[in-house]
Design a protein around this motif. Structure first.
Motif, PDB file in Angstrom:
ATOM      1  N   VAL A  67       0.824  -1.215   0.000  1.00 40.72           N
ATOM      2  CA  VAL A  67       0.000   0.000   0.000  1.00 40.72           C
ATOM      3  C   VAL A  67       0.861   1.269   0.000  1.00 40.72           C
ATOM      4  O   VAL A  67       0.422   2.327   0.435  1.00 40.72           O
TER       5      VAL A  67
ATOM      6  N   ASP B 178       0.428   8.097  -4.867  1.00 42.42           N
ATOM      7  CA  ASP B 178      -0.062   7.966  -6.259  1.00 42.42           C
ATOM      8  C   ASP B 178      -1.574   7.733  -6.310  1.00 42.42           C
ATOM      9  O   ASP B 178      -2.208   8.002  -7.331  1.00 42.42           O
TER      10      ASP B 178
ATOM     11  N   ASP C 169       0.832  -4.871   3.047  1.00 42.42           N
ATOM     12  CA  ASP C 169       2.160  -4.449   3.495  1.00 42.42           C
ATOM     13  C   ASP C 169       2.264  -2.932   3.512  1.00 42.42           C
ATOM     14  O   ASP C 169       1.976  -2.266   2.515  1.00 42.42           O
TER      15      ASP C 169
ATOM     16  N   SER D  70      13.616  -6.640   6.643  1.00 40.36           N
ATOM     17  CA  SER D  70      13.664  -6.316   5.210  1.00 40.36           C
ATOM     18  C   SER D  70      15.036  -5.754   4.840  1.00 40.36           C
ATOM     19  O   SER D  70      15.638  -5.021   5.632  1.00 40.36           O
ATOM     20  N   ASN D  71      15.491  -6.106   3.657  1.00 43.47           N
ATOM     21  CA  ASN D  71      16.713  -5.531   3.078  1.00 43.47           C
ATOM     22  C   ASN D  71      18.000  -5.844   3.843  1.00 43.47           C
ATOM     23  O   ASN D  71      18.985  -5.127   3.688  1.00 43.47           O
TER      24      ASN D  71
ATOM     25  N   GLN E 119      11.683  -9.695   3.845  1.00 41.10           N
ATOM     26  CA  GLN E 119      11.161  -8.928   2.700  1.00 41.10           C
ATOM     27  C   GLN E 119      12.311  -8.404   1.845  1.00 41.10           C
ATOM     28  O   GLN E 119      12.771  -7.290   2.027  1.00 41.10           O
TER      29      GLN E 119
ATOM     30  N   LEU F  94       7.520  -5.909 -10.350  1.00 40.98           N
ATOM     31  CA  LEU F  94       7.552  -5.386 -11.730  1.00 40.98           C
ATOM     32  C   LEU F  94       8.743  -4.466 -11.942  1.00 40.98           C
ATOM     33  O   LEU F  94       8.774  -3.695 -12.904  1.00 40.98           O
TER      34      LEU F  94
ATOM     35  N   GLY G 147       7.791  -1.023 -12.253  1.00 40.28           N
ATOM     36  CA  GLY G 147       6.995  -0.713 -13.454  1.00 40.28           C
ATOM     37  C   GLY G 147       7.722  -1.041 -14.747  1.00 40.28           C
ATOM     38  O   GLY G 147       7.113  -1.117 -15.811  1.00 40.28           O
TER      39      GLY G 147
ATOM     40  N   THR H 203       6.458  -3.854 -17.024  1.00 41.52           N
ATOM     41  CA  THR H 203       5.214  -3.680 -17.796  1.00 41.52           C
ATOM     42  C   THR H 203       5.564  -3.444 -19.266  1.00 41.52           C
ATOM     43  O   THR H 203       4.714  -3.592 -20.138  1.00 41.52           O
TER      44      THR H 203
ATOM     45  N   LYS I  87       6.396  -0.530 -20.407  1.00 46.56           N
ATOM     46  CA  LYS I  87       5.958   0.802 -20.840  1.00 46.56           C
ATOM     47  C   LYS I  87       7.109   1.785 -21.070  1.00 46.56           C
ATOM     48  O   LYS I  87       6.922   2.788 -21.745  1.00 46.56           O
TER      49      LYS I  87
ATOM     50  N   ASP J 153       4.307   7.948 -18.490  1.00 46.19           N
ATOM     51  CA  ASP J 153       3.756   8.198 -17.157  1.00 46.19           C
ATOM     52  C   ASP J 153       4.178   7.095 -16.216  1.00 46.19           C
ATOM     53  O   ASP J 153       3.977   5.920 -16.516  1.00 46.19           O
TER      54      ASP J 153
ATOM     55  N   HIS K 153      -1.226 -10.476 -19.984  1.00 50.05           N
ATOM     56  CA  HIS K 153      -0.492  -9.215 -19.764  1.00 50.05           C
ATOM     57  C   HIS K 153       0.903  -9.556 -19.214  1.00 50.05           C
ATOM     58  O   HIS K 153       1.031 -10.498 -18.421  1.00 50.05           O
TER      59      HIS K 153
ATOM     60  N   ILE L  21       2.401  -7.017  -4.417  1.00 52.91           N
ATOM     61  CA  ILE L  21       2.090  -6.314  -5.662  1.00 52.91           C
ATOM     62  C   ILE L  21       1.867  -4.821  -5.384  1.00 52.91           C
ATOM     63  O   ILE L  21       1.558  -4.429  -4.252  1.00 52.91           O
ATOM     64  N   GLY L  22       2.014  -4.020  -6.429  1.00 54.39           N
ATOM     65  CA  GLY L  22       1.814  -2.573  -6.299  1.00 54.39           C
ATOM     66  C   GLY L  22       1.035  -2.057  -7.488  1.00 54.39           C
ATOM     67  O   GLY L  22       1.285  -2.475  -8.624  1.00 54.39           O
TER      68      GLY L  22
ATOM     69  N   PRO M 294      -4.269  -6.901 -14.050  1.00 61.00           N
ATOM     70  CA  PRO M 294      -3.386  -7.985 -14.528  1.00 61.00           C
ATOM     71  C   PRO M 294      -2.555  -8.617 -13.408  1.00 61.00           C
ATOM     72  O   PRO M 294      -2.119  -9.762 -13.536  1.00 61.00           O
TER      73      PRO M 294
HETATM   74  N1  LIG Z   1      10.882  -3.196   1.928  1.00 63.43           N
HETATM   75  C1  LIG Z   1      11.184  -2.274   1.043  1.00 63.43           C
HETATM   76  O1  LIG Z   1      12.249  -1.639   1.094  1.00 63.43           O
HETATM   77  C2  LIG Z   1      10.198  -1.985  -0.067  1.00 63.43           C
HETATM   78  C3  LIG Z   1      10.591  -1.194  -1.169  1.00 63.43           C
HETATM   79  C4  LIG Z   1       9.652  -0.968  -2.198  1.00 63.43           C
HETATM   80  C5  LIG Z   1       8.380  -1.514  -2.116  1.00 63.43           C
HETATM   81  N2  LIG Z   1       8.024  -2.267  -1.013  1.00 63.43           N
HETATM   82  C6  LIG Z   1       6.664  -2.861  -0.887  1.00 63.43           C
HETATM   83  O2  LIG Z   1       6.340  -3.582  -2.069  1.00 63.43           O
HETATM   84  C7  LIG Z   1       5.153  -3.063  -2.662  1.00 63.43           C
HETATM   85  C8  LIG Z   1       5.256  -3.182  -4.156  1.00 63.43           C
HETATM   86  O3  LIG Z   1       6.463  -2.534  -4.591  1.00 63.43           O
HETATM   87  P1  LIG Z   1       6.507  -1.737  -5.940  1.00 63.43           P
HETATM   88  O4  LIG Z   1       5.425  -0.711  -5.954  1.00 63.43           O
HETATM   89  O5  LIG Z   1       7.917  -1.285  -6.152  1.00 63.43           O
HETATM   90  O6  LIG Z   1       6.102  -2.912  -6.976  1.00 63.43           O
HETATM   91  P2  LIG Z   1       6.234  -3.036  -8.548  1.00 63.43           P
HETATM   92  O7  LIG Z   1       5.252  -4.059  -8.927  1.00 63.43           O
HETATM   93  O8  LIG Z   1       7.641  -3.274  -8.943  1.00 63.43           O
HETATM   94  O9  LIG Z   1       5.804  -1.608  -9.117  1.00 63.43           O
HETATM   95  C9  LIG Z   1       4.479  -1.194  -9.034  1.00 63.43           C
HETATM   96  C10 LIG Z   1       4.306   0.019  -9.910  1.00 63.43           C
HETATM   97  O10 LIG Z   1       4.410  -0.357 -11.285  1.00 63.43           O
HETATM   98  C11 LIG Z   1       3.489   0.413 -12.050  1.00 63.43           C
HETATM   99  N3  LIG Z   1       2.478  -0.524 -12.576  1.00 63.43           N
HETATM  100  C12 LIG Z   1       1.903  -1.577 -11.939  1.00 63.43           C
HETATM  101  N4  LIG Z   1       1.023  -2.213 -12.732  1.00 63.43           N
HETATM  102  C13 LIG Z   1       1.029  -1.549 -13.905  1.00 63.43           C
HETATM  103  C14 LIG Z   1       0.318  -1.725 -15.114  1.00 63.43           C
HETATM  104  N5  LIG Z   1      -0.564  -2.705 -15.271  1.00 63.43           N
HETATM  105  N6  LIG Z   1       0.575  -0.853 -16.128  1.00 63.43           N
HETATM  106  C15 LIG Z   1       1.481   0.143 -15.972  1.00 63.43           C
HETATM  107  N7  LIG Z   1       2.170   0.364 -14.840  1.00 63.43           N
HETATM  108  C16 LIG Z   1       1.949  -0.476 -13.810  1.00 63.43           C
HETATM  109  C17 LIG Z   1       2.865   1.420 -11.078  1.00 63.43           C
HETATM  110  O11 LIG Z   1       3.689   2.554 -10.959  1.00 63.43           O
HETATM  111  P3  LIG Z   1       3.599   3.816 -11.962  1.00 63.43           P
HETATM  112  O12 LIG Z   1       2.165   3.994 -12.371  1.00 63.43           O
HETATM  113  O13 LIG Z   1       4.157   4.934 -11.160  1.00 63.43           O
HETATM  114  O14 LIG Z   1       4.485   3.450 -13.098  1.00 63.43           O
HETATM  115  C18 LIG Z   1       2.951   0.668  -9.762  1.00 63.43           C
HETATM  116  O15 LIG Z   1       2.886   1.510  -8.644  1.00 63.43           O
HETATM  117  C19 LIG Z   1       5.041  -1.623  -2.119  1.00 63.43           C
HETATM  118  O16 LIG Z   1       3.717  -1.153  -2.115  1.00 63.43           O
HETATM  119  C20 LIG Z   1       5.571  -1.817  -0.708  1.00 63.43           C
HETATM  120  O17 LIG Z   1       4.551  -2.363   0.121  1.00 63.43           O
HETATM  121  C21 LIG Z   1       8.923  -2.507  -0.008  1.00 63.43           C
END
Ligand SMILES: NC(=O)c1ccc[n+]([C@@H]2O[C@H](COP(=O)([O-])OP(=O)(O)OC[C@H]3O[C@@H](n4cnc5c(N)ncnc54)[C@H](OP(=O)(O)O)[C@@H]3O)[C@@H](O)[C@H]2O)c1
Length: 330
Positions: free
Chosen positions: A20, A26, A48, A152-153, A178, A209, A212, A215, A217, A227, A262, A282-283, A292
Motif C-alpha cells: 500500500v 499515487d 504491506d 527487510s533488506n 522482505q 515489476l 513498473g 510492464t 511501458k 507516465d 499481460h 504487488i503494487g 493484470p
Molecule cells: N521493503 C522495502 O524496502 C520496499 C521497497 C519498495 C516496495 N516495497 C513494498 O512492495 C510493494 C510493491 O512494490 P513496488 O510498488 O515497487 O512494486 P512493482 O510491482 O515493482 O511496481 C508497481 C508500480 O508499477 C506500475 N504498474 C503496476 N502495474 C502496472 C500496469 N498494469 N501498467 C502500468 N504500470 C503499472 C505502477 O507505478 P507507476 O504507475 O508509477 O508506473 C505501480 O505503482 C510496495 O507497495 C511496498 O509495500 C517494499
C-alpha cells in the motif's frame, strides 16, 4: 484460493500480498479504497505498509479501511527510516531501541489498531547493536503490540546473526523476510531464499515489476515521455539504469503476447512459482493496473514457461564455488 503458510508460524495468507505504498501518494483516498475493496473481493487478506509511505498517510488510509474487519486481515508496518518527524530531532533514522519504541506507537495510532501482525526492521542499521533492536522487538511482542518481528533488506549474514541473538536470549525471532525480487533483480536467490527455506521463514518479495519496468511501458523511450514512477524517482532510475533491463521487458512482452496474457501477470506468476517465496507484494496505483496483477492468481504457469522466463536473465552466482561438485555427493 490456495492459501500459503508464512514459514512455520501457522498463519495462512493469500498467495499475493498487496503493497500500500501508493495509498495516499499515487492513489488518493477514494482510489485506495477501491483498490483495497477489489483486493478483498479477490481474496487477498495480506497488506504491506511502512511508517514512511506517503509520510504516514498510507498507514492512516489502511487503518480506516481495515477498521471494520481488523481480525480478518494480516498487516505489516516497518521502521528504520522515520517519516520526517520533528519530534525525533536528530534521531530520525535508525533501529535503536528509542526509535523502535517511538515509531511503533505512531504507527499503531495511525493504523488505529492495538497491534501489528508483522513489524519490519526496514533496513540494517550499522550504528545500532543488533541486540538492542531485537530486544526491543521482543519487548513489543511480549507487550502484545507486535505479533512477529520481521526483517527487510538485510544481507543473509545479518538475518542469521539476528536469529542467533534471539535464539541465544530466548527472544521472539524474525519470522518473515522482505527482499527485493523480480526477473530483473534476482540476488535473493543466492543466499536469502536458501536461508529462508532452511530456517522455515516466510518470504514476501517487493517490486515484482521492477518499479513498473517489466510492464514494458518504458521501452526505448525517455523516462520523461512515459507516465510512471521512473519519470520522477532518481533512486528507481538508478536501480534500473541498464539498457538490458528494457530489452528483457520487451522480450517478456512478446512472450506475454504469445500466451495471450499481460506481461504483469507473467512477471508476478514467475515469482509465485518460486518455492522459497510465500507471496510477492504487488503494487498498483489504480484498479486498471491492479487487474493484470490479480490475474496471476488464476494463471497456471507451466514448468516449461517458468524455465523460459527464468532464462531471460542470468541467475546470480551461487553463494559458494564448487556447488556443482557438492551436488554430485548428495
Ligand atoms: N521493503 C522495502 O524496502 C520496499 C521497497 C519498495 C516496495 N516495497 C513494498 O512492495 C510493494 C510493491 O512494490 P513496488 O510498488 O515497487 O512494486 P512493482 O510491482 O515493482 O511496481 C508497481 C508500480 O508499477 C506500475 N504498474 C503496476 N502495474 C502496472 C500496469 N498494469 N501498467 C502500468 N504500470 C503499472 C505502477 O507505478 P507507476 O504507475 O508509477 O508506473 C505501480 O505503482 C510496495 O507497495 C511496498 O509495500 C517494499
Amino acid at each position: 484460493m490456495k492459501w500459503k503458510m508464512i514459514g512455520d508460524t501457522g498463519l495462512k495468507v493469500s498467495p499475493l500480498c498487496m503493497g500500500v505504498m501508493t495509498f495516499g501518494s499515487d492513489s488518493d483516498e477514494d482510489t485506495s479504497a477501491k483498490v483495497y475493496a477489489r483486493c478483498r473481493e479477490a481474496g487477498i487478506n495480506f497488506f504491506d505498509c511502512a511508517n514512511v509511505y506517503a509520510g504516514g498517510n498510507s498507514e492512516m488510509i489502511l487503518g480506516s479501511l481495515i477498521k471494520p474487519e481488523r481480525d480478518k486481515v494480516i498487516i505489516t508496518s516497518k521502521m528504520t527510516f522515520g517519516p520526517r518527524d520533528p519530534a525525533m530531532g536528530l534521531q530520525g533514522y535508525g533501529s535503536s531501541r528509542s526509535q523502535i519504541m517511538h515509531h511503533v506507537e505512531h504507527s499503531l495510532q495511525r493504523l488505529d489498531s492495538d497491534h501489528l501482525d508483522f513489524y519490519f526492521l526496514h533496513h540494517f542499521d550499522v550504528n545500532t547493536a543488533q541486540e538492542d533492536s531485537m530486544r526491543a522487538m521482543d519487548d513489543l511482542v511480549r507487550a502484545g503490540k507486535v505479533r512477529y518481528p520481521a526483517i527487510s533488506n538485510f544481507a543473509a549474514w545479518q538475518i542469521m546473526k539476528a536469529i542467533g541473538i534471539c535464539q541465544h536470549h530466548g527472544w521472539a525471532k524474525p519470522r518473515l523476510l522482505q527482499p527485493m525480487y523480480s526477473l530483473l533483480k534476482r540476488q535473493a536467490e543466492s543466499e536469502i531464499f536458501p536461508l529462508a527455506q532452511s530456517e522455515k521463514l516466510g518470504v514476501i518479495t517487493y517490486s515484482p515489476l521492477a518499479g513498473g519496468v517489466l510492464t514494458g511501458k518504458y521501452g526505448q523511450k525517455q523516462f520523461s515521455e512515459v507516465d510512471g514512477r521512473l519519470k520522477t524517482s532518481r533512486p528507481y532510475q538508478r536501480r534500473y539504469a541498464d539498457m538490458r533491463d528494457y530489452q528483457v521487458a520487451a522480450t517478456l512482452g512478446q512472450i506475454a503476447q504469445q500466451q495471450g496474457v499481460h506481461p504483469v501477470t507473467l512477471a508476478i506468476a514467475w515469482i509465485m512459482a518460486n518455492p522459497a517465496v510465500t507471496c510477492p507484494i504487488i503494487g498498483a496505483r489504480n484498479l486498471e493496473q491492479l487487474q493484470p496483477a490479480l490475474a496471476a492468481l488464476d494463471f497456471a504457469l507451466s514448468d516449461e514457461l517458468y524455465k523460459e522466463l527464468s532464462s531471460l536473465t542470468p541467475a546470480p552466482a551461487l553463494a559458494t564455488d564448487r556447488e556443482d561438485e557438492r551436488a554430485l555427493h548428495r
